[in-house]
Design an enzyme around this catalytic site. Structure first.
Site, PDB file in Angstrom:
ATOM      1  N   LYS A 159       0.822  -1.223   0.000  1.00 34.48           N
ATOM      2  CA  LYS A 159       0.000   0.000   0.000  1.00 34.48           C
ATOM      3  C   LYS A 159       0.851   1.265   0.000  1.00 34.48           C
ATOM      4  O   LYS A 159       0.420   2.312  -0.483  1.00 34.48           O
ATOM      5  CB  LYS A 159      -0.912   0.013   1.217  1.00 34.48           C
TER       6      LYS A 159
HETATM    7  C1  LIG Z   1      -0.866  -7.754   2.445  1.00 36.34           C
HETATM    8  C2  LIG Z   1      -2.000  -7.704   1.474  1.00 36.34           C
HETATM    9  N1  LIG Z   1      -2.015  -8.580   0.476  1.00 36.34           N
HETATM   10  C3  LIG Z   1      -3.001  -8.582  -0.431  1.00 36.34           C
HETATM   11  C4  LIG Z   1      -4.055  -7.701  -0.340  1.00 36.34           C
HETATM   12  C5  LIG Z   1      -5.095  -7.734  -1.410  1.00 36.34           C
HETATM   13  O1  LIG Z   1      -4.913  -6.643  -2.271  1.00 36.34           O
HETATM   14  P1  LIG Z   1      -6.116  -6.060  -3.105  1.00 36.34           P
HETATM   15  O2  LIG Z   1      -7.133  -5.603  -2.100  1.00 36.34           O
HETATM   16  O3  LIG Z   1      -5.546  -4.930  -3.868  1.00 36.34           O
HETATM   17  O4  LIG Z   1      -6.651  -7.153  -3.929  1.00 36.34           O
HETATM   18  C6  LIG Z   1      -4.077  -6.764   0.702  1.00 36.34           C
HETATM   19  C7  LIG Z   1      -5.167  -5.780   0.882  1.00 36.34           C
HETATM   20  O5  LIG Z   1      -6.148  -5.715   0.254  1.00 36.34           O
HETATM   21  C8  LIG Z   1      -3.019  -6.754   1.611  1.00 36.34           C
HETATM   22  O6  LIG Z   1      -2.976  -5.841   2.579  1.00 36.34           O
HETATM   23  N1  LIG Z   2      -6.349  -5.085   2.378  1.00 30.98           N
HETATM   24  C1  LIG Z   2      -6.708  -3.731   2.462  1.00 30.98           C
HETATM   25  C2  LIG Z   2      -8.185  -3.504   2.319  1.00 30.98           C
HETATM   26  C3  LIG Z   2      -8.484  -2.181   1.708  1.00 30.98           C
HETATM   27  O1  LIG Z   2      -8.069  -2.216   0.386  1.00 30.98           O
HETATM   28  P1  LIG Z   2      -7.821  -0.966  -0.546  1.00 30.98           P
HETATM   29  O2  LIG Z   2      -6.725  -1.412  -1.441  1.00 30.98           O
HETATM   30  O3  LIG Z   2      -9.089  -0.703  -1.232  1.00 30.98           O
HETATM   31  O4  LIG Z   2      -7.417   0.189   0.309  1.00 30.98           O
HETATM   32  C4  LIG Z   2      -6.154  -3.194   3.763  1.00 30.98           C
HETATM   33  O5  LIG Z   2      -5.142  -3.706   4.179  1.00 30.98           O
HETATM   34  O6  LIG Z   2      -6.696  -2.312   4.347  1.00 30.98           O
END
Ligand SMILES: Cc1ncc(COP(=O)(O)O)c(C=O)c1O
Ligand SMILES: N[C@@H](CCOP(=O)(O)O)C(=O)O
Length: 462
Positions: free
Chosen positions: A112
């Site tokens: 993120k």
């Molecule tokens: C460590 C981790 N892996 C995978 C995901 C999945 O990613 P996405 O929500 O973009 O599919 C998230 C959060 O959503 C995450 O925090």
């Molecule tokens: N896994 C995410 C959930 C929120 O997802 P986002 O990519 O839409 O911000 C988290 O860790 O908060």
């Protein structure tokens, strides 16, 4: 560049407006009206370049003239200077033609940071230019929250309210958020799950009266700028593995689907991607939809990969918009049905998706086994989310000659529970976080009710 809604009726916006908003007024998500295209020469010329340079070249068409080049370059440079590795997102080789793209070298140890370091700076830039303040509301299953706080907390123009599901994130994740005691940071533990938190955030975008005219801004991946910044590492990884002269495949631990959707967008812009593999934990709606056309909600399960404990996956809507040939009315109808009852995709869009995507799901027991097995075979200690990817990449890759890149979405130090269950002592936190478990915390526990949260936000914003 103009941005349109996936539900087809909201007004088109420019980049600055899209950045400073959340959901479209028709409930959809914004996407570019047309995507910029990379030529083979442009892609070739990015190989070997520093990450910040690739980031500028990839993102420039999306921001257009909304920000001058020198300022945009500075914000990009500042964002990626916070990463602890010179390559920003380095790759390691896991096995024959299988690579791990480490996205966790940023300040909060998850992918993120790649987007939220930049998003915070872009928001501050535009709000300062306008002389405005904004209120951020975000929902997190553990990682977005701390990355958003870290990316935005230095801005005098922003108050940040982050909702996490009470007692459903890891201790490190919670403390990364709740030990930030800045005046403009507010953590709310919702007595519910991530879907409840995300529904409250989306409900607040739909009805913003509680803010009396102050701007409400999204930091979740409903905000297009999150997707834009994540496109960069797909391009960076692929060109360094031989694209455009060679196809590359990606496996992505997925839930809210912003990460994989960024990769899909890169492929729509001309990056030669052969296959995308969606990896899920036991919350397997994305896998069930693709494999069995079972687009139905099931109860949300608490797993060892808590950041992927999500059922209602926001960005799947963006993928559906493309799969349905950008027909907003059909997307709206499908998603309205999905909210009420088990739904299914029409044959043609599903076939289109299956041409590019495969998927796999992994139980908690599987996650423990994979963490152990991957360490024995590769020497890499994977976090539980990345473990789902490692498994899916090996189980589902269509061929061995196309390089497979599995995205490592978080550092194992954030998820001691899974790592210890796999037989390890746990991974150490970096020195900057060595005293995290001793720091003071501040957060508010609230019921999973829109009104209670809106009241808290209205009372505490500065
Ligand atoms: C460590 C981790 N892996 C995978 C995901 C999945 O990613 P996405 O929500 O973009 O599919 C998230 C959060 O959503 C995450 O925090
Ligand atoms: N896994 C995410 C959930 C929120 O997802 P986002 O990519 O839409 O911000 C988290 O860790 O908060």
């Amino acid at each position: 560049m103009r941005y349109i809604s996936t539900r087809g009726t909201a007004p088109a916006l420019d980049f600055e407006e899209v950045l400073l908003t959340g959901l479209a007024s028709d409930g959809g998500l914004y996407v570019p009206e047309t995507l910029p295209q990379f030529s083979a020469d442009e892609l070739s010329d990015m190989a070997g370049r520093p990450y910040s340079e690739v980031a500028f070249r990839v993102m420039k068409p999306f921001v257009g003239d909304s920000i001058d080049d020198a300022t945009f370059r500075r914000l990009i440079d500042e964002s990626y200077a916070t990463f602890k590795h010179d390559a920003v997102v380095p790759s390691v080789q896991l096995g024959p033609n299988h690579y791990l793209l480490e996205l966790f070298h940023g300040p909060t140890l998850a992918f993120k940071d790649v987007a939220l370091q930049l998003l915070g700076r872009l928001l501050n830039h535009f709000l300062e230019k306008r002389g405005e303040k904004g209120v951020i509301m975000g929902a997190t299953s553990g990682d977005t929250g701390s990355a958003a706080i870290e990316g935005c907390r230095h801005s005098d123009h922003l108050d940040i309210f982050i909702l996490h599901p009470h007692q459903r994130v890891s201790e490190v994740q919670r403390r990364q958020m709740t030990t930030v005691l800045s005046d403009n940071v507010f953590n709310i533990a919702i007595e519910g799950n991530f879907d409840d938190a995300q529904a409250i955030v989306k409900g607040s975008f739909a009805d913003q009266d509680f803010l009396n005219g102050t701007r409400l801004i999204a930091v979740n991946s409903i905000n297009w700028a999150r997707i834009m910044a994540q496109i960069v590492y797909y391009v960076y990884a692929a060109v360094n593995l031989g694209a455009p002269h060679r196809e590359v495949s990606f496996t992505v631990p997925s839930a809210n689907f912003g990460n994989l959707y960024a990769g899909f967008t890169a492929s729509q812009m001309g990056l030669p991607v052969k296959q995308f593999v969606i990896a899920t934990n036991a919350n397997d709606i994305l896998h069930r939809t693709l494999a069995d056309n079972d687009f139905s909600k099931k109860a949300l399960l608490a797993t060892l990969a808590p950041s992927m404990d999500i059922v209602v996956s926001s960005n799947f809507e963006r993928l559906l918009f493309d799969a349905y040939n950008r027909d907003g009315a059909q997307v709206r109808a499908l998603l309205e049905r999905f909210q009420q009852e088990p739904a299914a995709l029409a044959d043609a869009p599903l076939s289109r998706l299956r041409e590019r995507f495969d998927s796999a799901t992994l139980s908690d027991e599987g996650i423990i086994d994979v963490i152990r097995d991957a360490f024995e075979r590769t020497g890499e200690l994977l976090d539980p989310h990345t473990a789902t990817g490692f498994y899916a990449a090996e189980a589902k890759r269509w061929d061995q000659t196309t390089p497979m890149v599995t995205l490592a979405t978080a550092h194992p130090a954030k998820f001691e529970d899974a790592v210890v269950k796999a037989g390890f002592e746990g991974a150490p936190l970096p020195p900057s976080m060595a005293d995290l478990l001793e720091r003071d915390e501040r957060y508010e526990v609230l019921p999973a009710e829109l009104e209670a949260v809106q009241r808290f936000v209205a009372e505490h914003r500065r």
